[in-house]
Design a protein around this motif. Structure first.
Motif, PDB file in Angstrom:
ATOM      1  N   LEU A 120       0.824  -1.209   0.000  1.00 12.01           N
ATOM      2  CA  LEU A 120       0.000   0.000   0.000  1.00 12.01           C
ATOM      3  C   LEU A 120       0.856   1.256   0.000  1.00 12.01           C
ATOM      4  O   LEU A 120       0.519   2.250  -0.667  1.00 12.01           O
ATOM      5  N   ILE A 121       1.967   1.234   0.727  1.00 14.72           N
ATOM      6  CA  ILE A 121       2.897   2.364   0.691  1.00 14.72           C
ATOM      7  C   ILE A 121       3.376   2.585  -0.731  1.00 14.72           C
ATOM      8  O   ILE A 121       3.384   3.715  -1.257  1.00 14.72           O
ATOM      9  N   HIS A 122       3.797   1.515  -1.392  1.00 15.30           N
ATOM     10  CA  HIS A 122       4.319   1.610  -2.758  1.00 15.30           C
ATOM     11  C   HIS A 122       3.245   2.109  -3.727  1.00 15.30           C
ATOM     12  O   HIS A 122       3.518   2.970  -4.575  1.00 15.30           O
TER      13      HIS A 122
ATOM     14  N   ALA B 263       7.168   4.670  -4.531  1.00 15.39           N
ATOM     15  CA  ALA B 263       8.351   3.874  -4.186  1.00 15.39           C
ATOM     16  C   ALA B 263       9.398   4.686  -3.432  1.00 15.39           C
ATOM     17  O   ALA B 263      10.223   4.126  -2.706  1.00 15.39           O
ATOM     18  N   ASP B 264       9.384   6.015  -3.605  1.00 14.67           N
ATOM     19  CA  ASP B 264      10.416   6.840  -2.965  1.00 14.67           C
ATOM     20  C   ASP B 264       9.977   7.381  -1.600  1.00 14.67           C
ATOM     21  O   ASP B 264      10.656   8.219  -1.010  1.00 14.67           O
ATOM     22  N   TYR B 265       8.827   6.901  -1.090  1.00 10.26           N
ATOM     23  CA  TYR B 265       8.346   7.352   0.220  1.00 10.26           C
ATOM     24  C   TYR B 265       9.305   6.882   1.311  1.00 10.26           C
ATOM     25  O   TYR B 265       9.701   5.724   1.356  1.00 10.26           O
ATOM     26  N   GLU B 266       9.706   7.785   2.203  1.00 10.41           N
ATOM     27  CA  GLU B 266      10.687   7.464   3.235  1.00 10.41           C
ATOM     28  C   GLU B 266      10.109   7.562   4.642  1.00 10.41           C
ATOM     29  O   GLU B 266      10.848   7.470   5.624  1.00 10.41           O
ATOM     30  N   GLY B 267       8.805   7.742   4.733  1.00 10.71           N
ATOM     31  CA  GLY B 267       8.195   7.869   6.049  1.00 10.71           C
ATOM     32  C   GLY B 267       7.912   6.519   6.694  1.00 10.71           C
ATOM     33  O   GLY B 267       8.296   5.463   6.195  1.00 10.71           O
ATOM     34  N   ASP B 268       7.214   6.574   7.816  1.00 11.94           N
ATOM     35  CA  ASP B 268       6.885   5.387   8.600  1.00 11.94           C
ATOM     36  C   ASP B 268       5.697   4.678   7.961  1.00 11.94           C
ATOM     37  O   ASP B 268       4.710   5.316   7.570  1.00 11.94           O
TER      38      ASP B 268
END
Length: 226
Positions: free
Chosen positions: A175-177, A182-187
């Motif tokens: 779900l984050i992706h 793909a470049d998300y760096e959060g929690d």
């Protein structure tokens, strides 16, 4: 899920006949004897396709067709005893998708219902339905058939992703992706926060769908049988 059909006709014999033929095809038929009854029924029951007689008391088929087109995104077939070009023109102008002239063979109506479902399935990829809840991905809108429900963009994208594949389990990483990129760096716990907000927003629609947690893995949408 069983398709839900609405038949609006003041002729009880036609309603009985079509109830038999539609049930044979696996459709659930809901019946109304005039337009006003149909309007009330549609506020209580999710409908996938409407078959409407033109000549009815209180609220005729043309006015009902216009009402449905303004409030719902479903196929419409109109029934009429008239075969005049002007009458058909009025029906199409009000928003009907197809026209059947009485008397008709029930099998023909069944064929037309199936054809309309195929057509809508091909052209409505941007529309996701979960009973009363309709997600319009093209216009970025969620509605319950009566009003627009406004969601922040990430909540909208998350709900759309889950609803597009009911019953499929998505991990938090997936779900984050898919939603944040793909470049998300959060929690990854941000998924949990957004899921909690969605559950709060749609708590009153628990009879339509739920967002379920699979502990240690992720989430999935389950659409309720209606």
């Amino acid at each position: 899920m069983m398709k839900q059909l609405l038949l609006v006709d003041d002729d009880a014999n036609i309603r009985t006949l079509l109830r038999y033929f539609m049930s044979k095809e696996g459709y659930q038929l809901h019946e109304a004897k005039d337009g006003l009854d149909a309007v009330k029924l549609m506020t209580e029951t999710p409908i996938d396709l409407a078959v409407i007689d033109v000549m009815m008391p209180r609220m005729d088929g043309l006015d009902l067709c216009e009402h449905i087109r303004q409030n719902y995104d479903i196929p419409i077939i109109m029934l009429t005893a008239k075969d005049q070009l002007l009458d058909k023109e009025q029906g199409y102008l009000r928003g009907t998708d197809d026209y059947v002239t009485k008397p008709f063979e029930p099998e023909e109506l069944v064929f037309r219902v199936k054809a309309l479902f195929r057509r809508y399935n091909r052209t409505s990829n941007d529309i996701i339905r979960m009973n009363r809840i309709v997600i319009d991905r093209r216009n970025i809108e969620v509605s319950d058939g009566q009003s627009i429900l406004f969601l922040p963009m990430k909540e909208f994208e998350l709900l759309s992703q889950l609803a597009q594949y009911p019953g499929r389990l998505f991990s938090r990483d997936e779900l984050i992706h898919l939603v944040w990129g793909a470049d998300y760096e959060g929690d990854e716990r941000t998924v949990d926060v957004h899921i909690k907000r969605l559950r709060q927003r749609f708590a009153e629609y628990a009879d339509d769908f739920t967002i379920q947690t699979v502990r240690g893995i992720g989430y999935k949408v389950e659409v309720k049988e209606r």
